[in-house]
Write a protein that holds these residues in place. Sequence first.
Motif, short mmCIF file in Angstrom:
data_model
loop_
_atom_site.label_atom_id
_atom_site.label_comp_id
_atom_site.label_asym_id
_atom_site.label_seq_id
_atom_site.Cartn_x
_atom_site.Cartn_y
_atom_site.Cartn_z
N SER A 1 12.03 -13.93 -7.57
CA SER A 1 11.09 -14.19 -8.65
C SER A 1 11.71 -13.90 -10.01
O SER A 1 11.50 -14.64 -10.98
N VAL A 2 12.50 -12.82 -10.08
CA VAL A 2 13.25 -12.54 -11.31
C VAL A 2 14.23 -13.67 -11.59
O VAL A 2 14.38 -14.12 -12.73
N ALA A 3 14.90 -14.14 -10.53
CA ALA A 3 15.85 -15.24 -10.69
C ALA A 3 15.17 -16.50 -11.19
O ALA A 3 15.70 -17.21 -12.05
N ALA A 4 13.98 -16.80 -10.65
CA ALA A 4 13.25 -18.01 -11.08
C ALA A 4 12.90 -17.94 -12.55
O ALA A 4 13.04 -18.94 -13.29
N ALA A 5 12.44 -16.77 -13.01
CA ALA A 5 12.12 -16.62 -14.43
C ALA A 5 13.37 -16.80 -15.29
O ALA A 5 13.35 -17.45 -16.35
N GLY A 6 14.50 -16.23 -14.82
CA GLY A 6 15.74 -16.37 -15.57
C GLY A 6 16.25 -17.80 -15.59
O GLY A 6 16.73 -18.28 -16.63
N VAL A 7 16.14 -18.50 -14.47
CA VAL A 7 16.58 -19.90 -14.41
C VAL A 7 15.73 -20.76 -15.34
O VAL A 7 16.25 -21.65 -16.04
N ALA A 8 14.42 -20.51 -15.37
CA ALA A 8 13.54 -21.26 -16.27
C ALA A 8 13.95 -21.05 -17.73
O ALA A 8 14.00 -22.00 -18.52
N LEU A 9 14.26 -19.81 -18.09
CA LEU A 9 14.70 -19.52 -19.46
C LEU A 9 16.05 -20.16 -19.74
O LEU A 9 16.30 -20.68 -20.84
N PHE A 10 16.95 -20.16 -18.75
CA PHE A 10 18.27 -20.76 -18.91
C PHE A 10 18.15 -22.27 -19.14
O PHE A 10 18.84 -22.83 -20.01
N ILE A 11 17.27 -22.92 -18.40
CA ILE A 11 17.04 -24.35 -18.60
C ILE A 11 16.45 -24.60 -19.98
O ILE A 11 16.81 -25.59 -20.66
N ALA A 12 15.56 -23.72 -20.44
CA ALA A 12 14.96 -23.87 -21.77
C ALA A 12 16.04 -23.80 -22.85
O ALA A 12 16.00 -24.55 -23.84
N VAL A 13 17.02 -22.90 -22.69
CA VAL A 13 18.12 -22.82 -23.65
C VAL A 13 18.92 -24.12 -23.66
O VAL A 13 19.29 -24.64 -24.72
N GLN A 14 19.16 -24.69 -22.48
CA GLN A 14 19.90 -25.95 -22.41
C GLN A 14 19.13 -27.09 -23.06
O GLN A 14 19.73 -28.02 -23.62
N LEU A 15 17.80 -27.03 -22.99
CA LEU A 15 17.00 -28.05 -23.68
C LEU A 15 17.22 -27.98 -25.19
O LEU A 15 17.08 -29.00 -25.88
N GLY A 16 17.55 -26.80 -25.71
CA GLY A 16 17.91 -26.71 -27.12
C GLY A 16 19.13 -27.54 -27.45
O GLY A 16 19.20 -28.17 -28.52
N PHE A 17 20.11 -27.59 -26.53
CA PHE A 17 21.28 -28.45 -26.74
C PHE A 17 20.90 -29.92 -26.63
O PHE A 17 21.39 -30.76 -27.39
N VAL A 18 20.01 -30.23 -25.69
CA VAL A 18 19.58 -31.62 -25.52
C VAL A 18 18.86 -32.12 -26.77
O VAL A 18 19.06 -33.25 -27.22
N CYS A 19 18.02 -31.26 -27.35
CA CYS A 19 17.26 -31.64 -28.54
C CYS A 19 18.06 -31.45 -29.83
O CYS A 19 17.55 -31.73 -30.92
N ASN A 20 19.32 -30.95 -29.69
CA ASN A 20 20.18 -30.72 -30.86
C ASN A 20 19.47 -29.83 -31.87
O ASN A 20 19.33 -30.16 -33.04
N TRP A 21 19.04 -28.66 -31.39
CA TRP A 21 18.25 -27.73 -32.19
C TRP A 21 19.11 -27.14 -33.30
O TRP A 21 19.78 -26.13 -33.14
N ALA A 22 19.10 -27.77 -34.45
CA ALA A 22 20.00 -27.43 -35.54
C ALA A 22 19.72 -26.11 -36.24
O ALA A 22 20.63 -25.55 -36.84
N PRO A 23 18.48 -25.57 -36.24
CA PRO A 23 18.26 -24.34 -37.02
C PRO A 23 19.23 -23.21 -36.72
O PRO A 23 19.53 -22.41 -37.60
#
Length: 416
Positions: free
Chosen positions: A280-302
Amino acid sequence: MSGGAVFLLVFLPFSLGHYLSCLVRTVNATLAPQLVAAMQLSPGQLGLLTSAFFFAFALAQLPVGMALDRWGPAKVQPPMLLLAGVGALAFAGGQDFAQLLVARAVIGLGLGGCFMSAVKAMSTWIAPARLPSVQGYLIAVGGLGAASATLPVRLALHYTDWRGLFLWLAAAALAIGLLIRWLAPAQPPVARRGPMLAAMKEVCRHPAFREAVALVLLPHTVFFGVQGLWIARWLSDVARFSEAAVAYLLYLGMAAVIFGAIAVGMLTEWAGRRGVRPTSVAAAGVALFIAVQLGFVCNWAPSYQLLSVLFTLVGTVTGIEYAIVAQSLPGALTGRAATLLNLLIFLGAFAVQAGFGLVVGCWTPNPLRQYPAPAYQTAFGALVLLQLPGLIWFLRAGATQSGKMAVPSDPPLSTR
């Protein structure tokens, strides 16, 4: 042995091998501009060249696992480090892409036993109750090795070039091999175990191993494959940072590995005392890791800087795979399970690192050989799509299990 003797004779020499392995694994992220300029490499060639380390490293896992069980790390590790030194010498003298590719693979093959040898030696000479903390220190030493491949290597390039650097790495591999040969105690006699392939089949059939692999394996390969090369290229091509700034940000990211590894271990232990499973800890971490990668996908410039450091910091949660397997499988299978995990992780990292470069190479670079943001957005988007099914499967399985537990059973016949 006393605690001081264990540190000097076991932890120190084998952790230095793991330090060198992590340094060499990530050094191409810092050396990429020099390698590209010297050899005129395309992104696909750069990705293949760097990922050859992962491929050879993965191929070494099964034979290394069997050799460690039979002869022990004190006898297995020195000749492998000698092989890595030969590969580093060949890389320093390489004159074309093919020669560098073969040399990089030889280095990966020679360093393929560093982590497993350290784990084997520590599990032999250190009390089981102390192993989790000592393995945490081992991971922290690996983080120091990865951090040394960034800003310190950048500073070293003021006094030498990438060829000279690999000459020093060859000397370091030889020195560490000799240190292990002189200091490390021989393995005590052990009972012969069953065939490796039979044990591997038993590991693969275990529900806990399959659950961990389905959830964490792909994120772990993404973490290794991207962190070791493409974060640096993204910072240069998309964020347009200078080489010095890229090296500094890589240093911060690799330093975050040390903090992240310790924090994940503490968080998992804290959650376990409250009845929360490591998966369950791993699942929460993987979800957060994917969210960080979505920042690269969206080219989060800030904050490009924050994204690059968060990728490495949050990505350390994927190392929880080893703890999940060690806690869930029978003790007789944990060594083989770790070997199989290494095989799968490093084969996956090879595919991620090489495939990422092939995707980026579909775009045309500018005159400075920088590739546009859409190239990286597409590559990161493909990685996100690969990781999502495992997380969704785990969440659906958990919801189904919770639903079954919530449904009251039929009353006994006598009360109807």
